[in-house]
Design an enzyme around this catalytic site. Structure first.
Site, short mmCIF file in Angstrom:
data_model
loop_
_atom_site.label_atom_id
_atom_site.label_comp_id
_atom_site.label_asym_id
_atom_site.label_seq_id
_atom_site.Cartn_x
_atom_site.Cartn_y
_atom_site.Cartn_z
N GLN A 107 25.32 -33.87 75.16
CA GLN A 107 24.18 -34.70 75.53
C GLN A 107 24.14 -35.97 74.70
OE1 GLN A 107 21.68 -33.83 77.97
NE2 GLN A 107 23.17 -32.27 78.55
N LYS A 123 17.53 -38.18 69.28
CA LYS A 123 17.63 -37.82 70.69
C LYS A 123 16.55 -38.57 71.46
CE LYS A 123 19.73 -33.30 70.02
NZ LYS A 123 19.71 -31.83 70.35
N ASP A 142 18.62 -33.21 77.67
CA ASP A 142 17.91 -32.74 76.49
C ASP A 142 16.48 -33.27 76.50
OD1 ASP A 142 20.02 -31.32 75.53
OD2 ASP A 142 20.46 -32.65 73.84
N THR A 203 16.23 -35.50 63.79
CA THR A 203 16.52 -34.24 63.10
C THR A 203 17.23 -34.55 61.80
OG1 THR A 203 16.71 -33.07 65.21
CG2 THR A 203 17.66 -32.00 63.27
N LEU A 206 21.59 -32.01 57.17
CA LEU A 206 21.68 -31.16 55.99
C LEU A 206 22.52 -31.83 54.91
CD1 LEU A 206 22.24 -27.62 57.52
CD2 LEU A 206 20.33 -28.29 56.05
N ASP A 270 20.10 -21.83 76.56
CA ASP A 270 21.33 -22.59 76.32
C ASP A 270 21.88 -22.35 74.91
OD1 ASP A 270 23.24 -24.46 77.33
OD2 ASP A 270 22.35 -26.02 76.08
N GLU A 275 24.98 -21.80 64.18
CA GLU A 275 25.62 -22.15 62.92
C GLU A 275 25.12 -21.25 61.79
OE1 GLU A 275 26.87 -25.39 65.36
OE2 GLU A 275 24.88 -24.52 65.13
N ASP A 290 20.07 -26.89 67.69
CA ASP A 290 19.82 -27.56 68.97
C ASP A 290 18.84 -26.73 69.80
OD1 ASP A 290 19.84 -28.99 71.29
OD2 ASP A 290 21.98 -28.82 71.66
#
Length: 390
Positions: A107, A123, A142, A203, A206, A270, A275, A290
């Site tokens: 996306q 996004k 998305d 988002t 990390l 979806d 992770e 996600d």
């Protein structure tokens, strides 16, 4: 006492113990676990309302430094985060130093670098809040607002969805648009601003010291018409999963079941991968990167999302207690309160908030069916217990 009488008494005692466990864990406050979870829930509930425009005043550290120190093997942010409002404010107001298109995934997204060097994933908005995404449960673009709503829902369940906030980008010219490089990206399907403002979600990236490892979800879909995954036709599939590392021991299988509950609430069908931190030996938590295919159709309750729950028929005691504390409209009311902080309010249409309560009832009914079929001792698993998988 005769043997037959002793057997009757023993059966009666076992029945009473089983009923007591169901009562104490079914929204009751009698057990130590229930009391502990209730105290944690009340503390979390009191901190739901976040102040708009909050700033860090008690430290010389940047918001990004504080957020990076939160990360640990079993948490991305702690339950008590007094700096959360300030960090979300920083996410939505920091100056953008650099921008580039995102190159990974299916996306459209962009990689932004904020003032202070913090990387974030952007996004863009593709739908209005009341738009209904028809078709397959994973259909459509998305949804940026889904990322923000999922983060705040995660504050109840502590499944460690990465921190997301809304932002508005100010662009020169009317209805400025962009497209990028991804599997489904097309120049003919760009994301466009409304005048000079482009709404989207951010988002937080990390810290580099916490590299991630990608795993195929054991209950992932094939995404091929006419081809089913094994779990879609084999009701004993969970028995096979329990024999595979990292699901054969430790917390990972319970993490997957928690995630299924979370995904069912938000309508996310979806979850093909997830992770964890690298070299964790199955001990780190499952990280949800996600959630953008969520909150697409408030009228659709895709029960197959719950397959890990109803096929394995087990759930953490703390998750079960939390679910019961959120019954009777508490969940939608609390989410409404938490989302009111966001700069672009409302984050969700009222139909999606009502769907949360309805789906919660379905989850509780599923767990009760498991308890009836397998017994509460086999269904409700103590949080710190290592699963005795075969």
């Amino acid at each position: 006492m005769k043997l037959k009488q002793r057997m009757v008494v023993l059966c009666a005692v076992l029945l009473l113990l089983g009923l007591a466990k169901i009562f104490l864990l079914d929204g009751g406050e009698g057990s130590a676990a229930s009391r502990r979870d209730l105290r944690a829930f009340r503390k979390m509930e009191a901190g739901l309302s976040l102040s708009r425009g909050a700033r860090l005043t008690h430290t010389l550290q940047s918001p990004w430094e504080i957020a990076s120190q939160w990360v640990g093997p079993r948490e991305v942010y702690p339950e008590e985060t007094p700096e959360l409002a300030a960090i979300l404010t920083a996410l939505s107001t920091a100056r953008i130093e650099r921008a580039d298109v995102g190159y990974k995934g299916t996306q459209l997204k962009a990689l932004l670098v904020l003032d202070g060097g913090q990387k974030v994933v952007f996004k863009p908005k593709r739908y209005n809040r009341d738009y209904v995404v028809d078709g397959e449960p994973y259909a459509g673009y998305d949804r940026h607002n889904a990322e923000v709503a999922a983060f705040h829902l995660d504050r109840y369940f502590q499944l460690y969805d990465l921190m997301s906030s809304h932002i508005c980008l100010f662009l020169a010219g009317n209805n400025s648009c962009f497209y990028g490089k991804c599997y489904y990206c097309r120049e003919s399907e760009p994301a466009c601003a409304e005048g000079e403002i482009m709404e989207g979600s951010l988002t937080l990236w990390l810290p580099d010291v916490w590299p991630l490892q990608k795993h195929r979800h054991p209950w992932g879909r094939t995404y091929r018409e006419g081809k089913l995954a094994r779990w879609e036709y084999d009701e004993s599939y969970c028995d096979a999963v329990k024999k595979m590392p990292p699901y054969d021991a430790g917390p990972r299988l319970l993490d997957v079941i928690d995630t299924a509950i979370f995904d069912y609430l938000i309508g996310n069908a979806d979850r093909h991968h997830y992770e964890s931190f690298q070299d964790d030996g199955g001990a780190s938590m499952l990280i949800l990167l996600d959630n953008a295919k969520s909150f697409g159709n408030a009228a659709l309750d895709e029960r197959s999302i719950l397959a890990p729950l109803y096929q394995c028929c087990m759930v953490r005691v703390s998750t079960w207690n939390r679910l019961n504390l959120l019954r009777n409209g508490v969940l939608s009311s609390a989410m409404r309160q938490a989302l009111a902080f966001d700069p672009i309010h409302p984050v969700l249409a009222e139909t999606h908030l009502a769907a949360l309560d309805r789906r919660l009832s379905g989850i509780i009914a599923t767990v009760k069916q498991c308890m009836e079929a397998s017994g509460p001792d086999n269904t409700l698993i103590e949080d710190r217990m290592n699963l005795p998988h075969p």
